[in-house]
Design a protein around this motif. Structure first.
Motif, short mmCIF file in Angstrom:
data_model
loop_
_atom_site.label_atom_id
_atom_site.label_comp_id
_atom_site.label_asym_id
_atom_site.label_seq_id
_atom_site.Cartn_x
_atom_site.Cartn_y
_atom_site.Cartn_z
N ILE A 292 0.85 -1.19 0.00
CA ILE A 292 0.00 0.00 0.00
C ILE A 292 0.88 1.23 0.00
O ILE A 292 1.77 1.37 0.86
CB ILE A 292 -0.91 0.00 1.24
CG1 ILE A 292 -1.95 -1.13 1.14
CG2 ILE A 292 -1.58 1.36 1.44
CD1 ILE A 292 -2.71 -1.37 2.42
N VAL A 293 0.67 2.12 -0.95
CA VAL A 293 1.40 3.38 -1.00
C VAL A 293 0.40 4.52 -1.14
O VAL A 293 -0.32 4.60 -2.13
CB VAL A 293 2.40 3.42 -2.18
CG1 VAL A 293 3.15 4.75 -2.18
CG2 VAL A 293 3.38 2.26 -2.09
N GLY A 294 0.33 5.36 -0.10
CA GLY A 294 -0.63 6.45 -0.08
C GLY A 294 -0.07 7.75 -0.60
O GLY A 294 1.08 7.83 -1.03
N THR A 295 -0.91 8.79 -0.52
CA THR A 295 -0.46 10.09 -1.03
C THR A 295 -1.12 11.28 -0.37
O THR A 295 -0.56 12.36 -0.34
CB THR A 295 -0.69 10.17 -2.55
OG1 THR A 295 -0.15 11.39 -3.04
CG2 THR A 295 -2.16 10.10 -2.91
N ARG A 296 -2.34 11.11 0.21
CA ARG A 296 -3.08 12.26 0.72
C ARG A 296 -2.91 12.41 2.22
O ARG A 296 -2.65 11.43 2.92
CB ARG A 296 -4.56 12.13 0.34
CG ARG A 296 -4.79 12.16 -1.16
CD ARG A 296 -6.27 11.95 -1.48
NE ARG A 296 -6.52 11.99 -2.90
CZ ARG A 296 -6.36 10.95 -3.72
NH1 ARG A 296 -5.97 9.79 -3.24
NH2 ARG A 296 -6.62 11.07 -5.01
N PRO A 297 -3.14 13.58 2.76
CA PRO A 297 -2.88 13.82 4.19
C PRO A 297 -3.68 12.93 5.13
O PRO A 297 -3.20 12.56 6.19
CB PRO A 297 -3.27 15.29 4.38
CG PRO A 297 -3.12 15.89 3.03
CD PRO A 297 -3.49 14.83 2.05
N GLY A 298 -4.92 12.57 4.77
CA GLY A 298 -5.75 11.79 5.67
C GLY A 298 -5.77 10.31 5.39
O GLY A 298 -6.62 9.58 5.93
N ASP A 299 -4.87 9.80 4.57
CA ASP A 299 -4.90 8.39 4.17
C ASP A 299 -4.72 7.44 5.35
O ASP A 299 -3.92 7.70 6.27
CB ASP A 299 -3.79 8.10 3.15
CG ASP A 299 -4.12 8.64 1.76
OD1 ASP A 299 -5.25 9.11 1.56
OD2 ASP A 299 -3.24 8.57 0.88
#
Length: 339
Positions: A292-299
């Protein structure tokens, strides 16, 4: 005896194709030849038959009028009380015109096989496996063991692939190695995922959840590549993989790659892999080897919640990066180290 129908890109194509199907005998292959079949009405497919395009590129079945579907099982159309005999659909292009809520293919047959089919531009869902007929009546038996493999489903107004099951009929199917792009809602939506194998699919341009698997019971979700989900959403909560668990029999979510590219505006909450509740009893789940690779502040990477019931989870060997919260638990959850 096999039947050949040649499309002429003419308003007479739909009647010619339907007449050939209606006159065919069980076991026949209906070979649909020619470049484009202009469909002025939906086509009803009889069971115990194969429907095949003229070559690997596939004959184009093109929507040319308002209709609820382009292809649908006779059991669905005729409001039968039990599922239809097996059928096969392959090497065809189903081209909706984007209007209304038209579905591309509706299957109400057990042991069906839909492969190497392109379905595009449907206002409704691309492919639907259902337990209910056109008038909304549910069949009285099961409709199991169908396969949907190596299809390309694009630009659906609703779901790319949908299981509609108001009872417990559409189970133990295979949804493998498909590409599903630019769905208005979920790329894959299963009202009932009992016994389903959802593996090797590539999902991108997802408007809402990438995979929603309700009522997980002996379910496998593995080796899928999710490029993005909740695309362009500015509020709400959206999932890469989300499900609810049934009690007693466990399920696995393994070796999936779930990413977001960060092109959407902020404001919504994105959860990459989550179970929102156990519906009854104690649910069991193994979550291993996902990246899993996120990107947004609230992920949020991983979310597990049993709700009013218990959920026993083994979550090991996952790589979770670039998210605000790696893992969070709701109520009723207990961990297991596994064996």
């Amino acid at each position: 005896r096999d039947v050949t129908v040649t499309c002429r890109d003419s308003t007479s194509d739909a009647a010619r194709l339907q007449n050939a199907i209606d006159a065919s005998t069980p076991g026949a292959e209906i070979s649909i030849q020619g470049g484009t079949c202009l469909l002025t009405r939906g086509i009803t497919l009889l069971g115990d038959r194969t429907y095949a395009g003229g070559n690997t590129a596939g004959t184009v079945l093109k929507q040319d009028a308002a209709m609820p579907y382009l292809l649908a099982s006779s059991t669905y159309v005729q409001d039968d009380k039990t599922t239809g005999d097996p059928l096969e659909i392959r090497d065809l292009t189903v081209a909706c015109n984007g209007s209304g809520s038209t579905d591309g293919i509706i299957v109400l047959n057990w042991d069906s096989d839909v492969e190497r089919v392109n379905v595009g531009g449907c206002g409704g869902s691309g492919i639907v496996d259902t337990n209910s007929t056109a008038n909304g009546s549910a069949i009285s038996n099961t409709s199991v063991n169908s396969r949907f493999d190596n299809n390309f489903i694009t630009n659906s107004g609703q779901y790319g692939f949908e299981v509609f099951d108001s009872g417990n009929s559409v189970t133990d199917g295979f949804l493998d190695d498909n590409q599903i792009a630019s769905s208005g809602k979920d790329a894959i939506y299963l009202a009932n995922s009992e016994g389903w194998d959802i593996s090797g699919n590539h999902l991108y341009g997802v408007g809402q959840d990438a995979i929603q698997a309700n009522r997980m019971y002996g379910t496998t979700i593995a080796d899928n590549y999710i490029e993005d989900f909740g695309d362009q959403q500015t509020s709400g909560t959206w999932y890469g993989i989300v499900g609810t668990a049934q009690g007693s029999v466990g399920s696995t979510i393994n070796n999936n790659k779930i990413n977001n590219h960060g092109t959407s505006p902020d404001g919504a909450r994105h959860i990459y892999l989550g179970i929102t509740q156990t519906n009854y009893g104690t649910g069991y789940l193994s979550v291993t080897g996902n990246v899993i690779v996120g990107t947004r502040p609230g992920d949020i990477g991983l979310y597990f919640n049993g709700g009013a019931n218990r959920l026993v989870v083994t979550s090991t060997g996952n790589v979770v990066a670039a998210v605000r919260t790696i893992r969070t638990y709701g109520s009723g959850v207990s961990g297991s180290s596994g064996n």
